[in-house]
Every structure is written in C-alpha cells, then in structure tokens.
Design an enzyme around this catalytic site. Structure first.
Site, PDB file in Angstrom:
ATOM      1  N   SER A 179      -7.861  -9.757  -5.058  1.00 45.10           N
ATOM      2  CA  SER A 179      -8.045  -9.215  -3.713  1.00 45.10           C
ATOM      3  C   SER A 179      -9.494  -9.187  -3.251  1.00 45.10           C
ATOM      4  O   SER A 179      -9.748  -9.115  -2.060  1.00 45.10           O
ATOM      5  CB  SER A 179      -7.424  -7.822  -3.609  1.00 45.10           C
ATOM      6  OG  SER A 179      -7.927  -6.978  -4.609  1.00 45.10           O
ATOM      7  N   HIS A 207      -1.751 -11.007  -1.690  1.00 49.42           N
ATOM      8  CA  HIS A 207      -2.562 -11.923  -0.873  1.00 49.42           C
ATOM      9  C   HIS A 207      -2.125 -13.373  -1.031  1.00 49.42           C
ATOM     10  O   HIS A 207      -2.828 -14.282  -0.593  1.00 49.42           O
ATOM     11  CB  HIS A 207      -4.038 -11.805  -1.260  1.00 49.42           C
ATOM     12  CG  HIS A 207      -4.607 -10.444  -1.014  1.00 49.42           C
ATOM     13  ND1 HIS A 207      -5.000 -10.011   0.223  1.00 49.42           N
ATOM     14  CD2 HIS A 207      -4.817  -9.404  -1.866  1.00 49.42           C
ATOM     15  CE1 HIS A 207      -5.453  -8.774   0.129  1.00 49.42           C
ATOM     16  NE2 HIS A 207      -5.346  -8.378  -1.129  1.00 49.42           N
ATOM     17  N   LYS A 238       0.563  -7.329   4.515  1.00 53.85           N
ATOM     18  CA  LYS A 238      -0.530  -8.281   4.704  1.00 53.85           C
ATOM     19  C   LYS A 238      -0.038  -9.435   5.582  1.00 53.85           C
ATOM     20  O   LYS A 238       0.162  -9.219   6.776  1.00 53.85           O
ATOM     21  CB  LYS A 238      -1.118  -8.654   3.355  1.00 53.85           C
ATOM     22  CG  LYS A 238      -1.893  -7.429   2.856  1.00 53.85           C
ATOM     23  CD  LYS A 238      -2.420  -7.407   1.495  1.00 53.85           C
ATOM     24  CE  LYS A 238      -3.095  -6.048   1.274  1.00 53.85           C
ATOM     25  NZ  LYS A 238      -3.199  -5.686  -0.127  1.00 53.85           N
TER      26      LYS A 238
HETATM   27  C1  LIG Z   1      -3.074  -4.403  -0.783  1.00 52.82           C
HETATM   28  C2  LIG Z   1      -2.638  -4.615  -2.190  1.00 52.82           C
HETATM   29  C3  LIG Z   1      -1.643  -3.830  -2.758  1.00 52.82           C
HETATM   30  C4  LIG Z   1      -1.080  -2.620  -2.057  1.00 52.82           C
HETATM   31  O1  LIG Z   1      -0.199  -2.972  -1.038  1.00 52.82           O
HETATM   32  P1  LIG Z   1       0.007  -1.931   0.173  1.00 52.82           P
HETATM   33  O2  LIG Z   1       1.285  -2.362   0.783  1.00 52.82           O
HETATM   34  O3  LIG Z   1      -1.164  -2.095   1.064  1.00 52.82           O
HETATM   35  O4  LIG Z   1       0.085  -0.577  -0.435  1.00 52.82           O
HETATM   36  C5  LIG Z   1      -1.226  -4.124  -4.029  1.00 52.82           C
HETATM   37  N1  LIG Z   1      -1.765  -5.149  -4.726  1.00 52.82           N
HETATM   38  C6  LIG Z   1      -2.745  -5.919  -4.212  1.00 52.82           C
HETATM   39  C7  LIG Z   1      -3.292  -7.044  -5.030  1.00 52.82           C
HETATM   40  C8  LIG Z   1      -3.218  -5.669  -2.936  1.00 52.82           C
HETATM   41  O5  LIG Z   1      -4.198  -6.400  -2.443  1.00 52.82           O
END
Ligand SMILES: *Cc1c(COP(=O)(O)O)cnc(C)c1O
Length: 387
Positions: A179, A207, A238
């Site tokens: 991330s 991602h 996302k």
């Molecule tokens: C953003 C993210 C999460 C968390 O997801 P949310 O739906 O925002 O709680 C989990 N793992 C990774 C790698 C992320 O980037």
C-alpha cells in the site's frame, strides 16, 4: 493535576518532529478534481482508482436501493442484517474472483482483523510480510498463533523461516499490491512455498482489484495463476469506490468464518445501499474494461513523464511513490504542491520508516494525459526548489 498533560506533551513532540497528522477536509465528491479550501485541486492521492465514488450510474442504482431498502441494515449478518443485496453482492464477488463463495465484512480492516485470528490459533504460525498493511498486523496481534515476520517480498527469507519451524501448520499472508511502495507480491514464489509446506496462502487485494491484471481482477490474473491462492481478501472502498471488505475462497472457508470471525459476527452489517453501489461497480468493471485499461495507461505515462524529468520512479500499480527522505522536506514539498493545486500528501513515519518520507501519488482512470504531464512537471520543479 492535568489529566491531559501526557497527550499534550506527545502531540508537541510529534509537531517538533514534523510527524503531526492533520485532517484535510474535502468539500466535494471524491473524483479526479475535488474542491479543497474553496479551490479546485487535481486529486492525486485518492484510492478511488476507477473514479467510481462519483459515477452517475452507480449513484443512481444506490439511490434506488436507498429508497427501497432504507438507510441501515438493522442488525448483524447473523441476526437481521442480511438482505438480498448482501447475498447478491457476495455471489457477484465470488464470480468476479473465480471462487466458490465470498463473504462481505464491514471494512477491509474488519476483514483482516477478523479473518486472521479465526484461521490461526494456539500452536500455529502466521508468516507475515514486513510491509503488510496495519489491518493484517492487527489480525496477527489478535491471533493466539505465533507471528513470524519475513523480509519484504523475500521468498528465500520466508522459506528459511518456514524451515526453522518444521511441521507447523498455519498461514502465509501478504499484501498483493503493497500500500505504500505500490510493488506487487511474488505470488508464484509465495504460492509454491504455501503448497510445498502445507500452509494456507492469503493475499490482500485492496490495491490490486480493479488495477492489475488484463481485466482488473488482481494478482492472480496479473500472474496468470487463476485459482491458485487459497484465500483472497480485498476491500470495496478503493477501486470499487464504496465501502466494505470481502473474503473469497471455497465454501468451507466462508462457512467457517460465518461461525468464527468476530468482526463478522459482532457488528451491524453494512447498509443495503453500500451493497448496491459495490454490485453496480463490479458490473461496470466487467462491462467497461476501458477504465482499467485507461488506468494502466495512465500509470505508464505518469512514470514515463517523471523519469524524463530525472526522477527515479517505477510502478506498475496506481500507487507511485516518490522517495524524498527527510520528513520536514517531504512536508514542505507536499505543502508547495497543494499550493499549486495538486493534492499529493507526504507519507511519513510511522506509515513508512524514519527518514524514508515520500510523496505518494495515486492515479485514476479519469486523469487526462495533460493533467498528469502537468503534475509531473510541478513535482519535479518543487522537489528541485525544496532540495
Ligand atoms: C486500505 C487497506 C485495507 C483496509 O481496507 P478498508 O476497507 O479501507 O478498511 C486493508 N488492506 C490493505 C492492503 C489496504 O490498503
């Protein structure tokens, strides 16, 4: 006695070290352009990679669901909080990821922090990449299993650590696209080790979904390894542009998690509106592949432009990190870019290591080539000025 003194002291310390976090309040929908402090800004930091947070057809579909099913779900998934919209989305997610079943959680964070302790307990081992997301780290901390951290994406180090604990059952867990650095997991290496040593493999596609692979299906599609990972998890927040998390795998996995994952069992489920929005977004990823293709072209174009200007950047994902180093300098560069109308945050400790502060640009399918070229120019210029 001042009960708040310790907090005040710590905040002062953070400020001194340029590590104090401030909230930036956006005054419009999340899209390629946003309004911030009354001005139009080019958004280069959003996780809404396909620009689905503000897509007309998704909003219309969600609005219809809102009027028909109301604002809340009224209970946890196991009591009254499962509507047909929840189960339909789970079926669509399972199909999209080529799995028997999927389970929706309230966030990606809740998925990781609920699933990992449910899967691994006392006497077992969790092998976790050194750069895994905080929600994976929290899941490991909540588990009674031993957590072993292996060097970032280093399969030789992972194998060495597995061999030091012969015969132990457990899980290998990794971000699919990391991330902060935007690099991609060595999935062939990870799956081979998991299968050789009888461990479960779990990949977090937060991602990756909607970003990599020919049709945006994520890591397995990127490597042409469809169906080879044991557990895929991801988020609806996302590229999918809504909210929620999910886990995909065989029915035995989802049935097990319905009975064991605390964040699934003890929390009110997401609203039907969130389910409808995500289902429509998945349909659009499938029916309009140009979005994923445009995003992938934008990534190549933006990296190419930055390289032409002498910056050492590389990425195959929507996350394009530009290493700066000192926290204070990264903060100044980001402030100057904000001033010029480019929304690009500085990422600092503890999200990345001390002295490894970076600008983290995130691209969208709807950025134009001209906008990205202009942004690249401004970034190179400001870095030069602030050097
Ligand atoms: C953003 C993210 C999460 C968390 O997801 P949310 O739906 O925002 O709680 C989990 N793992 C990774 C790698 C992320 O980037």
């Amino acid at each position: 006695m001042d009960k708040w003194k310790r907090m005040g002291d710590e905040l002062y310390q953070l400020q001194e070290k340029h590590l104090y976090r401030r909230i930036k309040v956006i005054e419009s929908a999340q899209s390629a352009h946003v309004r911030y402090q009354g001005r139009d800004m080019l958004m280069l930091a959003s996780n809404s990679y396909l620009d689905f947070c503000d897509e007309e057809r998704i909003k219309e579909y969600a609005a219809k669901a809102l009027m028909e099913y109301g604002t809340g779900s009224g209970g946890s998934r196991l009591t009254t909080g499962t509507t047909v919209l929840h189960t339909r989305l789970e079926e669509a997610l399972a199909r999209f990821k080529g799995r028997e079943a999927a389970l929706v959680f309230n966030t990606g964070f809740a998925a990781n922090s609920g699933v990992i302790p449910a899967l691994c307990g006392e006497g077992e081992i969790i092998y976790s990449d050194a750069k895994n997301h905080a929600s994976i780290i929290d899941g490991c901390r909540q588990s009674k299993a031993e957590t072993v951290i292996y060097r970032h994406n280093d399969m030789a180090d992972l194998e060495k650590k597995i061999l030091e604990r012969p015969g132990k059952s457990g899980l290998i867990v990794s971000d699919g696209v990391f991330s902060m650095d935007g690099d991609i997991v060595d999935l062939p290496g990870l799956v081979k080790l998991a299968d050789t040593y009888g461990l479960l493999s779990m990949i977090d596609e937060a991602h990756a979904t909607g970003v990599i692979g020919a049709t945006g299906r994520g890591c397995e599609e990127y490597y042409h390894m469809e169906g080879r990972t044991d557990i895929l998890m991801g988020t609806l927040s996302k590229a999918i542009g809504g909210e929620g998390g999910y886990v995909c795998g065989p029915c035995i996995l989802t049935e097990y998690l319905k009975n064991k994952a605390r964040s699934y069992i003890f929390s009110t489920s997401l609203s039907p509106v969130a389910m409808a929005a995500a289902a429509r977004a998945l349909e659009l990823i499938e029916s309009e592949p140009w979005r994923v293709h445009r995003l992938q072209e934008n990534i190549k174009w933006f990296c190419h432009k930055l390289q032409e200007l002498g910056l050492n950047v590389r990425s195959e994902t929507a996350i394009v990190p530009i290493l700066i180093g000192e926290e204070e300098k990264a903060e100044r560069i980001s402030d100057e870019l904000m001033e010029r109308g480019f929304f690009i945050p500085a990422i600092r400790y503890p999200t990345v290591g001390k002295g490894e502060a970076m600008l983290r640009a995130a691209l969208m399918a709807t950025h134009t080539k001209e906008e990205l070229a202009e942004a690249a120019g401004a970034i190179a210029e400001v870095i030069c000025h602030c050097g």
